[in-house]
Design an enzyme around this catalytic site. Sequence first.
Site, short mmCIF file in Angstrom:
data_model
loop_
_atom_site.label_atom_id
_atom_site.label_comp_id
_atom_site.label_asym_id
_atom_site.label_seq_id
_atom_site.Cartn_x
_atom_site.Cartn_y
_atom_site.Cartn_z
N LYS A 1 1.84 -69.73 2.88
CA LYS A 1 2.91 -69.19 2.07
C LYS A 1 2.11 -67.89 1.66
CE LYS A 1 6.22 -69.17 -1.28
NZ LYS A 1 6.86 -69.87 -2.40
N LYS B 1 5.40 -69.11 6.17
CA LYS B 1 6.39 -68.72 5.45
C LYS B 1 5.76 -67.14 5.01
CE LYS B 1 8.91 -68.86 1.27
NZ LYS B 1 9.13 -69.37 0.11
#
Length: 321
Positions: free
Chosen positions: A190, A243
């Site tokens: 992330k 992500k």
Amino acid sequence: MEYRRLRRNKAIRNYIRETKVTLEDFIYPLFVIGGENIKEEIVSMPGQYRFSIDTLLQEVKELVQLNIQGILLFGIPDKKDPFGTTAYCQGNIVAKAITAIKKEFPQLYIVADVCLCEYTDHGHCGVLCGAEVDNEKTLPLLAKASVSYAEAGADLIAPSDMMDGRIEYIRKALNESGYEHIPIMAYSAKYCSAFYGPFREAADSAPQFGDRKSYQMDPANRKEALKETEKDIAEGADIVMVKPGLPYLDILWQVKEMVKVPVCVYQVSGEYAMIKAAEKMGWIDGKKVAMESLTALKRAGADMIISYFTKDFAKGLLEEK
Ligand code: PBG
């Protein structure tokens, strides 16, 4: 005409297509807020809303009718404090929403995002010690939130906080509470991304000071993503995530090559907002660009796609006729 032979008409193109995006790939993110009869559109995410539980149930009914298999829930609490108490307290908004949905639609797969940033008054993803996010003090709170969502009926727990050691900690807490059967999807790679801007408007979760650089990953780093992912799997992650999506296709591809667990990708709010904005200006065909982006995510290795375009896809609006 060597390469063009197999591109001559739609049928042959369909036959040889390597990547097919299907509705089963999708998870649809939804925002739930307290109160009643609320359905407010998120300004920077046209077509996406904050729902109170009653209107959420109406929305979910439609999603189930559209054969959407799964949703990802984010809570917007009535109150925030330095410890993010409303993320895990008795009767927290996400647990309430899960219980209400599961009662009416037990077959819908519910993913619960676990993080404190929507619930802390300072907007950071963990509790603070001075101006720093305290890793060790945050872990028990994330575990508490995870257990409360599992208790409410969540099918999958998805920690997005980026604290070190959280997967192991949460796994242990779930097991000790009798939720050994509930899998964990780790937001592993992330990145600290400006593409989350519209989400932070939606969830009112922008940090009140500083940024998330001390816990989310530097967009310049690739090997670090692989290390984080390996570590999360070693700690017990059942599914890993990359992500954002499109700007990180290289990472997605490499993670997919490296791991044996399923890989999820999150096409984040900023990716959605950019397509919607350019479409509104008449500068791109938003539906085609959305479909092309989703296809790229799948081609790069995504087994599952979290996308705000899920409903449009389910309605058949994105696929070429
Ligand atoms: C919570 C969380 C965020 C997103 C998912 N979970 C925001 C952030 O990390 O700042 C972003 C999702 C999106 O942009 O669509 N930490």
